[in-house]
Each structure stands twice: as structure tokens, then as C-alpha cells.
Design a protein around this motif. Structure first.
Motif, short mmCIF file in Angstrom:
data_model
loop_
_atom_site.label_atom_id
_atom_site.label_comp_id
_atom_site.label_asym_id
_atom_site.label_seq_id
_atom_site.Cartn_x
_atom_site.Cartn_y
_atom_site.Cartn_z
N UNK A 319 0.81 -1.22 0.00
CA UNK A 319 0.00 0.00 0.00
C UNK A 319 0.85 1.27 0.00
N UNK A 320 2.01 1.22 0.64
CA UNK A 320 2.88 2.40 0.63
C UNK A 320 3.29 2.73 -0.81
N UNK A 321 3.61 1.69 -1.58
CA UNK A 321 3.94 1.90 -2.99
C UNK A 321 2.74 2.44 -3.76
N UNK A 322 1.57 1.94 -3.41
CA UNK A 322 0.34 2.37 -4.08
C UNK A 322 0.10 3.86 -3.84
N UNK A 323 0.37 4.29 -2.61
CA UNK A 323 0.18 5.72 -2.30
C UNK A 323 1.15 6.57 -3.12
N UNK A 324 2.42 6.17 -3.15
CA UNK A 324 3.41 6.95 -3.91
C UNK A 324 3.11 6.92 -5.42
N UNK A 325 2.44 5.87 -5.86
CA UNK A 325 2.10 5.76 -7.29
C UNK A 325 0.88 6.59 -7.68
N UNK A 326 0.25 7.20 -6.69
CA UNK A 326 -0.91 8.04 -6.99
C UNK A 326 -2.17 7.70 -6.22
N UNK A 327 -2.17 6.52 -5.56
CA UNK A 327 -3.29 6.14 -4.71
C UNK A 327 -4.58 5.90 -5.49
N UNK A 328 -5.66 5.89 -4.75
CA UNK A 328 -6.94 5.51 -5.35
C UNK A 328 -7.42 6.48 -6.44
N UNK A 329 -7.23 7.81 -6.30
CA UNK A 329 -7.67 8.68 -7.40
C UNK A 329 -6.99 8.31 -8.73
N UNK A 330 -5.71 7.96 -8.66
CA UNK A 330 -5.00 7.60 -9.90
C UNK A 330 -5.54 6.29 -10.46
N UNK A 331 -5.82 5.34 -9.58
CA UNK A 331 -6.39 4.07 -10.07
C UNK A 331 -7.78 4.31 -10.67
N UNK A 332 -8.60 5.13 -10.00
CA UNK A 332 -9.95 5.36 -10.52
C UNK A 332 -9.90 6.13 -11.84
N UNK A 333 -8.86 6.95 -12.00
CA UNK A 333 -8.74 7.67 -13.28
C UNK A 333 -8.50 6.67 -14.43
N UNK A 334 -7.78 5.56 -14.15
CA UNK A 334 -7.60 4.53 -15.17
C UNK A 334 -8.92 3.82 -15.50
N UNK A 335 -9.78 3.77 -14.49
CA UNK A 335 -11.03 3.02 -14.61
C UNK A 335 -12.20 3.88 -15.04
N UNK A 336 -11.93 5.12 -15.43
CA UNK A 336 -13.02 6.09 -15.54
C UNK A 336 -14.16 5.62 -16.44
N UNK A 337 -13.84 4.82 -17.46
CA UNK A 337 -14.91 4.37 -18.36
C UNK A 337 -15.84 3.36 -17.69
N UNK A 338 -15.41 2.80 -16.56
CA UNK A 338 -16.25 1.81 -15.85
C UNK A 338 -17.00 2.44 -14.67
N UNK A 339 -16.76 3.71 -14.41
CA UNK A 339 -17.32 4.34 -13.20
C UNK A 339 -18.41 5.33 -13.55
N UNK A 340 -19.32 5.55 -12.60
CA UNK A 340 -20.30 6.63 -12.74
C UNK A 340 -19.67 7.88 -12.13
N UNK A 341 -19.15 8.73 -13.00
CA UNK A 341 -18.37 9.88 -12.53
C UNK A 341 -19.25 10.98 -11.95
N UNK A 342 -20.56 10.85 -12.14
CA UNK A 342 -21.45 11.88 -11.60
C UNK A 342 -21.79 11.65 -10.13
N UNK A 343 -21.33 10.53 -9.59
CA UNK A 343 -21.68 10.20 -8.20
C UNK A 343 -21.20 11.30 -7.26
N UNK A 344 -22.07 11.79 -6.36
CA UNK A 344 -21.63 12.82 -5.41
C UNK A 344 -20.76 12.21 -4.31
#
Ligand code: FES
Length: 576
Positions: A319-344
Motif C-alpha cells: 500500500x505504501x507503494x500504491x500511495x506513492x504511485x498516486x493512490x486511489x484517485x489515480x487508479x480510478x482515473x484509469x477506470x473512468x470508463x467503468x465508473x459513474x463519474x457523476x456520483x456525489x
């Protein structure tokens, strides 16, 4: 945009506002603690639910974090109060923290209901604490924000990086096989957990913290910040500032927990190779919010979402490596086509706005959609005559040769039976055998402990065997790996087909085909069912009795049957 509340609209105003004797007593007793009237009256009273105690090794930084959160609340004009709740230290509590997840949920709900609270900061992280506090907060449905404990630092031993749990199982197999001496083992004990924070593999803790961020209930990027990083302190105080605004705007958990938010969380679960436990917890959270969620939903998403997080136990990093790599926002940015980006989200921005511009700084840790760790998501749902209501396997942590397997059962009727016989030289077991553990489910154990990664027989370990098909109605630590079929539902203790398996029965596992079959003819199974008798319940009193009488099965989230649905509907207490 919701209209801003007035001070007299605050829930706490019912305690502190009226000019009557009872409210006078409430004000007087708050003044007794040294607070001036202008500090608490007419200001949002924010509870900090603190799941700290001296035996929860993952939450040792919480006293300091409470100070950080209080700072933020006060800066934003709120009145901070700390409400300690039961801590569920994953390692030291027995028989299983899962037994007490619902207890924590009930405690959180009732703490919030019975006190003059307008909003809540939920401070948790060690495995069951996250779903526990969330379940209670959803049912109460006051404005809430989650502050994740954050993962501990990487483990270190003789120049090797160690991952929580995952490397314990790995090196313990070496120890049992005689390849690691006691001195080396003691060094591993000291090196594998060397700071505050949760397990730093993608176990249940890291998974649930990630999914809570994906649900929109914590600030963007919060879930991967290492517990001892000063950014974690800043995230905590920012969460304190934010909850005050959420109260004024009357933004409640059910405003965020829509079906789309759960789809986002399941999508992230598959892309991070999340713990199998997350399925039980997400189902329970959704049911609390009044949203139906069945196991097939997970499987549908699993088939379309690749594994992107290269984190143990499904990958290589921590997880420490994951944080330095950009963390969850960076991972979700890769997944953006699979996500509902309008979610509040609780940040005040949408999920899409939260992840706009998020970059990946190490593309081996956070992979792209075109270069995933694996093409399919972490978890598969299986059905068949052995699990009519479903079961779960972490397919990304299974050796390839076991993805399809047929073998004879070696049955253990309880954990005590398994411990007594697993290393017996006369146990009729080969690498092709299928190890079966019965009576380890929600009712049977009780509390569905993490016994599902059944230990391999010593004689096979010494032959170099490191994985076998194992089947149980138990759960497995999110840090574990191997061909372990889990959460078989219905469980053996209430008469599920798992109770009917006998030594030598052939069992077929087909993960790509999503099947788990007991290859015994129907007439013979009917005979066995006729002869089956439910064991007398050992739980005669107290919480354990409440638990076995009301717990739902794994596919229903293991919540109590009387706690699902209708968030925020329990009447407010009479103040008199
Ligand atoms: Fe607390 Fe693993 S023991 S998160």
C-alpha cells in the motif's frame, strides 16, 4: 444545492436550545466540563467515533488523530466530542472480530441516537471496524465522514520487503517445512509490522478503506495515505472541517449511497484485487441503505473489470507503494470508463471532479487498462449443488493449474477436528485432494472466522506442495491466497449441502465456468439429508445467543435480520 440549516434546526438544539429545566441541565453539565455556552450552543455538535483501544495494534495513532480531527472541527465552527466505541483488533480478538462487527454497528447507531449529535466523523480502519462504523452510521443516517486509519509502513526483513499476512503465510509454510529456523522467524515477527496503521497488503482493511472512498464517504485520496505520514494528519483535520459543512448542508449517507455508488465500489474492488470479505461487507452496507445487492452483481462486474493494482496478495507491491504511485484517485482515473463519474461525494465534488487530473507515478504499481495485472477482476462467484446460494473465491490468488480441478474430499467436521488431524501421517491426502472444513460459518463457528485458508498437511508441504483446493463456509483473511473456496452458503451448521460431504466424495471446481459441484448422485444426497441432524447450539446466553438467532447467511451480508433497511427511520429519543 440544499439550503443551509439555521442553528435552531440543528438536532443538538433539541438538547441545548429550549428555555426549560431539562435543557438547562444539559447546558449546565456541558459547562461542568469546562465549555462556554457559545462553544456548543447553536454550533454543529460533531461526534468522533473512535475505535481505539490498547489491544488494537492498527489504531495506536488514533489518540493523535482525534486531536487533528478536533482541530479541523473547531476551525470550521463545530463543537467536537469524542465518543469511544468498541475496538475490533483483528489479530488479538477471538474467536473472530466478525462476531462483533454487528455489535459495533449497533453501538455506533445507538451512541449517535442517544446523544446530542449533529454529525459524525468515523475513525476506523482495522478490518471489521470500517464496515461496523459505516453500518451504524447508515442506519442512523446523520451527516457522516469516514477517516481511514491508513496502512502501516512496508515490512522489512534481511533486505526483503514483507507484506502483512501474505508473507506470514508464505514464510510459515517454509518454517513448517523446516526451511526457516526460530531465530529467523522471530526476526520476521519484529519486522513485518513496524508502525501504526492497518495491514499494508490489499487485505480487508485496505480494501474497505478504498471502497469507502469509492462510495464517496471519505475525502479523495484519503484511503492510501500511510498512517504515520504527516499527510494523514492533514487529511484528518480536513475531514473535521468538512463534516461541519456537511451538517449545515444536511448531506447524509443516503445522499451518497446510491446503486451507482455501490457499482463504483464493486468496480474498484475488482480493480484492486480486494479481499473476499468486502463482498459480505458491501452487501451488508447496501442492505442497511435499503439497496438490494446480490452476488451475481459482483460477478458481472468482475468479468468486465481488470485487475490494475499490482499489490499483494494478488500482485507484487504494498500500500505504501500504491500511495506513492498516486493512490486511489489515480487508479480510478484509469477506470473512468467503468465508473459513474457523476456520483456525489462528501468532498462536495463529484467522483469525476475528484479524480480529474489524477496521475499515475509508477505504472507497474497502478497498471493501465491496456496493461493490467490480470484481465479479470479479483473475485469470482461460484454456484452449484454444493453452494446453492453461492460462494466466493479470490481467483487472482489461485495457482493456474487449480483453476479447474476435480479431486476426492478430505473432510473435517470442525476446526478442532482439522487441528487434530491435518498433520497426521496417516491422513489419506494427496496434492489432488480437496480439503473440506464444515461448521465454520456465521452460525456454526459462530461468527464465521477467517479459517478458510486451511493449512496444508505437513507431509505435502515437505514435498513442496504450496496450494490445494480448499472449501469451507468460513471466511479468509484478505491478505491470504490460494485456491480457497469461501462463504459457502447456506452453511453446514444449518443444513447446507456442505454438511453432506463425506471423505472420498469427488468435488469439481471450475472457476472459469463459475461452478462448484459435489459429484454424488441425488438419491445418495437425499439419504444423507434425511439422516442429518442439527447440532445443539452451544450459545445459551448473551450476545452470542443474539448473534446465532439473528445472523443472516454470508450471501446476505451476515447482518442481523432486524437491522437491514429503513435508514434514519427509528424515532428520535424523547427528551424529558
Ligand atoms: Fe488490523 Fe490487519 S490486523 S488491519
Amino acid at each position: 444545492m440544499t439550503a443551509r440549516k439555521k442553528p435552531e434546526d440543528l438536532r443538538s438544539f433539541r438538547w441545548y436550545g429550549p428555555d426549560d429545566l431539562r435543557s438547562s441541565t444539559h447546558r449546565s453539565r456541558t459547562k461542568q466540563m469546562g465549555y462556554a455556552q457559545e462553544e456548543f450552543q447553536g454550533r454543529p455538535v460533531i461526534a468522533i467515533i473512535n475505535t481505539w483501544n490498547d489491544l488494537n495494534s492498527c489504531h495506536t495513532h488514533f489518540p493523535e488523530r482525534v486531536t487533528d480531527i478536533k482541530r479541523g472541527i473547531t476551525q470550521a465552527g463545530g463543537f467536537a466530542v469524542e465518543l469511544p466505541a468498541m475496538s475490533l483488533g483483528e489479530v488479538l480478538m477471538k474467536p473472530s472480530t466478525m462476531l462483533y462487527r454487528n455489535f459495533l454497528a449497533m453501538e455506533v447507531e445507538e451512541l449517535l441516537r442517544s446523544n446530542p449529535v449533529d454529525g459524525v466523523v468515523l475513525l476506523a480502519g482495522c478490518d471489521k471496524t470500517t464496515p461496523g462504523v459505516l453500518m451504524g452510521a447508515i442506519s442512523m443516517n446523520l451527516p457522516a465522514i469516514f477517516v481511514p486509519a491508513g496502512p502501516m509502513l512496508r515490512g522489512n526483513w534481511r533486505g526483503q520487503t514483507l507484506g502483512s499476512g501474505t508473507d506470514v503465510w508464505r514464510y510459515w509454510a517454509d518454517r513448517r517445512a523446516g526451511k526457516l529456523d526460530q531465530a529467523g522467524w522471530f526476526e520476521i515477527e519484529a519486522g513485518i509490522a513496524r508502525s501504526a496503521g492497518t495491514c499494508m497488503t490489499m487485505g480487508t482493511a485496505a480494501t474497505m478503506m478504498s471502497l469507502t472512498e469509492a462510495l464517496g464517504l471519505s475525502l479523495p485520496g484519503a484511503s492510501a495515505i500511510p498512517a504515520v505520514d504527516s499527510n494523514h494528519r492533514r487529511m484528518a483535520s480536513a475531514s473535521g472541517r468538512r463534516i461541519v459543512n456537511l451538517v449545515w448542508q444536511d448531506r447524509r449517507p443516503t445522499d451518497f449511497l446510491t446503486p451507482a455508488a455501490f457499482d463504483n465500489a464493486i468496480t474498484v474492488d475488482m480493480a484492486v484485487g480486494g479481499s473476499t470479505n468486502a463482498i459480505i461487507h458491501l452487501v451488508a452496507l447496501a442492505r442497511r441503505a435499503g439497496i438490494p445487492l446480490d452476488l451475481e452483481h459482483f460477478d458481472r462486474i468482475s468479468k468486465t473489470v481488470p485487475l490494475l493494482a499490482n499489490i499483494r496478495p494478488s500482485g507484487a507491491y504494498l500500500m505504501e507503494d500504491f500511495y506513492y504511485a498516486g493512490g486511489l484517485p489515480a487508479l480510478m482515473a484509469q477506470l473512468r470508463d467503468h465508473l459513474d463519474l457523476s456520483a456525489p461525494t462528501v468532498s462536495g465534488a463529484s467522483l469525476g471532479e475528484n479524480i480529474a487530473g489524477a496521475e499515475v507515478y509508477n505504472d507497474d504499481v497502478i497498471r493501465s487498462i491496456t496493461n493490467p495485472v490480470k484481465q479479470t477482476g479479483g473475485t469470482a462467484i461460484l454456484r452449484g449443488n454444493l453452494a446453492p446460494d453461492g460462494c466466493v473465491i479470490k481467483q487472482t490468488a489461485v495457482e493456474d493449474h487449480l483453476l479447474r480441478h476435480r479431486g476426492p474430499a478430505v473432510v473435517f467436521v470442525s476446526m478442532a477436528d482439522l487441528k487434530a488431524r491435518i498433520d497426521d501421517d496417516d491422513l489419506p491426502v494427496t496434492p489432488d485432494s480437496v480439503l473440506v472444513l464444515q461448521n465454520a460459518g456465521p452460525v456454526g463457528a459462530p461468527g464465521m472466522p477467517e479459517w478458510g485458508q486451511l493449512p496444508l498437511p505437513k507431509k505435502l508441504l515437505q514435498q513442496g506442495v504450496r496450494d490445494m483446493v480448499r472449501i469451507s463456509d468460513a471466511r479468509m483473511s484478505g491478505t491470504s491466497y490460494g485456491a480457497c473456496v469461501l462463504h459457502v452458503s447456506p452453511e453446514a451448521a444449518i443444513g447446507g449441502p456442505l454438511a453432506l460431504v463425506r471423505d472420498g466424495d469427488m468435488i469439481e471446481l471450475d472457476i472459469p465456468g463459475r461452478r462448484l459441484e459435489l459429484l454424488v448422485d441425488a438419491a445418495e444426497l437425499a439419504r444423507r439429508r434425511e439422516a442429518w441432524q442439527q447440532a445443539a447450539m452451544a450459545q445459551q446466553r448473551g450476545y452470542a445467543r443474539l448473534y446465532v438467532e439473528h445472523v443472516n447467511q454470508a450471501h446476505e451480508g451476515c447482518d442481523f435480520d432486524f437491522l437491514a433497511g429503513a435508514p434514519g427511520s427509528t424515532p428520535e429519543p424523547v427528551i424529558f
